[in-house]
Design a protein around this motif. Structure first.
Motif, short mmCIF file in Angstrom:
data_model
loop_
_atom_site.label_atom_id
_atom_site.label_comp_id
_atom_site.label_asym_id
_atom_site.label_seq_id
_atom_site.Cartn_x
_atom_site.Cartn_y
_atom_site.Cartn_z
N ARG A 90 15.15 46.43 23.30
CA ARG A 90 15.42 45.20 24.12
C ARG A 90 15.15 44.11 23.33
NH1 ARG A 90 12.84 48.46 27.82
NH2 ARG A 90 14.49 49.28 29.72
N GLU A 148 19.82 47.33 34.58
CA GLU A 148 20.12 48.24 33.47
C GLU A 148 20.51 49.46 34.08
OE1 GLU A 148 16.83 47.09 29.88
OE2 GLU A 148 16.48 48.68 31.34
N ASP A 199 14.33 47.48 35.11
CA ASP A 199 15.16 46.61 35.20
C ASP A 199 16.38 47.25 36.13
OD1 ASP A 199 17.25 44.78 35.28
OD2 ASP A 199 16.95 44.26 32.94
N MET A 232 18.75 51.22 21.73
CA MET A 232 18.19 50.33 22.90
C MET A 232 16.69 50.01 22.61
SD MET A 232 16.76 49.49 25.94
CE MET A 232 15.56 50.90 26.39
N GLN A 267 23.45 47.08 28.83
CA GLN A 267 24.70 46.22 29.05
C GLN A 267 25.60 45.84 28.14
OE1 GLN A 267 21.28 45.69 29.99
NE2 GLN A 267 21.10 44.65 31.91
N CYS A 271 19.57 56.95 24.27
CA CYS A 271 18.59 55.65 24.13
C CYS A 271 17.22 56.40 23.70
CB CYS A 271 18.42 55.00 25.37
SG CYS A 271 17.84 55.77 26.51
N SER A 328 19.30 45.38 21.44
CA SER A 328 20.00 46.37 21.41
C SER A 328 19.82 47.03 22.98
CB SER A 328 19.53 47.47 20.54
OG SER A 328 20.16 48.98 20.82
N LYS A 329 21.01 46.70 23.84
CA LYS A 329 20.72 46.92 25.30
C LYS A 329 21.68 47.55 25.94
CE LYS A 329 18.43 42.11 25.28
NZ LYS A 329 18.67 40.80 25.90
N GLU A 363 21.70 44.50 17.25
CA GLU A 363 22.83 43.66 18.07
C GLU A 363 24.20 44.40 18.04
OE1 GLU A 363 22.26 39.63 17.24
OE2 GLU A 363 20.39 39.12 18.65
#
Length: 377
Positions: free
Chosen positions: A300, A367, A364, A298, A307, A322, A304-305, A274
């Protein structure tokens, strides 16, 4: 006698590390190089129809048409780099043919305004690589066909090291002045022992003392690479799976991390955690006074994203790579826990990695919008 042998081993390791560091870029040169780069973003890339690096580059399965199509999708969202894995067996099999296919790949990248980083060795997943037709994906399992380079047999057989040296010097030497290449990543997660992978004991037969073996070998790999005279920087990325690890304190570095930090021109790292843990890693690594690029992020399900992490990285000018791009034979859209409980005939509640479905549509759309915003698209 035992004490003498241990002393000789220590001296040899120390000399190897010293020789590897000769020719290392100064921090000033590394920072000047990085100042000329845009904010870097892209995926760890393997085409959707290849299960591993051998299937991507072997003559029978190399597929420029699919690569061109997928990198067109990448270009449209602002991707400007990739991380791409090579393999020592490709050089052993057909050096000239491999160089031609790699050159063709780089030409496709250039067409789409993408400069990849190339990975020479990898300690992750199956330790028994074989040339020829690659196996089909195991149903429901994350990355079920990825291969280590070198495999366990070569890693533990010093008589094969000259072959590995020829591979490093041959590939880098052939492309040492090629500005289509961003940098050379010499060894991916070198001390990874894969003790949580697959859930199949037959795929976990790692050599005894593997981290120690690679810790002795990696300085040699840096030395071989520098001897080839690359104009691009060299790196080997550190990695963590837990929060709280302190890279900002050299006294807490492992023996492997010490080799990686003291030989890399550019600092690279992996972090699938995170945002607070990611930001701590960046803060720690920036203390080293060199450019910092995250070469794996990355996941999810782990928080780890795009955005959250892309805006923070852009503020710090930390390049972001990523894992994965188009869902396909690697099946890395499936979570890590699929090694223990395969997702057979069922979709995960949340995709783990990958950005696009096989038809090029986003998993998504939010994203992809976040990526385009970060990349000025």
């Amino acid at each position: 006698m035992k004490r003498i042998l241990l002393l000789l081993a220590f001296v040899c390791l120390t000399l190897s590390q010293t020789y590897a560091q000769q020719g290392r870029w100064t921090a000033e040169k590394a920072n000047a190089w990085y100042a000329r780069q845009p904010f870097l973003f892209g995926p760890n890339y393997n085409p959707a129809n290849a299960i591993n690096e051998l299937e991507m580059f072997q003559a029978e399965t190399f597929d420029p048409k699919t690569i061109d199509k997928e990198l067109g999708w990448a270009e449209s969202m602002g991707v400007n780099t990739l991380r791409v894995f090579l393999h020592d067996l490709l050089w052993q099999q057909d050096p000239e043919g491999f160089k031609k296919r790699l050159d063709q790949f780089l030409t496709i990248c250039q067409k789409h305004k993408i400069r990849p980083m190339l990975v020479l060795f990898d300690s992750c997943w199956d330790p028994f690589p074989k040339l020829g037709k690659q196996r089909d994906p195991q149903p429901g399992i994350h990355n079920s066909g990825w291969l280590q380079s070198p495999g366990a047999a070569a890693l533990t057989d010093v008589s094969q090291y000259p072959r590995l040296e020829a591979y490093v010097k041959g590939v880098i030497g052939a492309f040492k002045n090629d500005q289509r290449i961003l940098l050379w990543d010499l060894w991916n997660e070198p001390d990874n022992t894969n003790n949580n992978s697959y859930g199949d004991e037959n795929l976990k037969q790692e050599p005894k003392g593997k981290p120690e073996i690679v810790t002795r070998l990696l300085p040699e790999v840096f030395r071989w690479a520098r001897a080839a005279g690359p104009t691009q920087p060299l790196t080997s990325g550190v990695w963590i799976l837990w929060a709280g690890h302190d890279w900002g304190n050299p006294a807490k570095w492992s023996a492997m991390e010490k080799v990686q930090f003291e030989n890399s021109d550019i600092i690279t790292f992996h972090n699938y955690m995170e945002l607070p843990a990611f930001e701590k890693s960046v803060k720690d690594l920036k203390k080293l006074g060199r450019p910092v690029i995250c070469t794996e992020f990355m996941a999810r399900g782990a928080g780890s994203k795009f955005q959250t992490h892309m805006p923070a990285a852009k503020r710090e000018k930390v390049g972001m790579i990523c894992w994965g791009f188009v869902a396909g034979k690697t099946q890395t859209n499936l979570p890590w826990d699929s090694w223990q409980k395969p997702y057979v005939n069922r979709e995960p509640a949340v995709w783990h990695h990958e950005i696009l479905r096989p038809d090029g549509s986003p998993y998504d759309p939010a994203e992809v919008a976040a990526i385009k915003q970060a990349m000025g698209k």
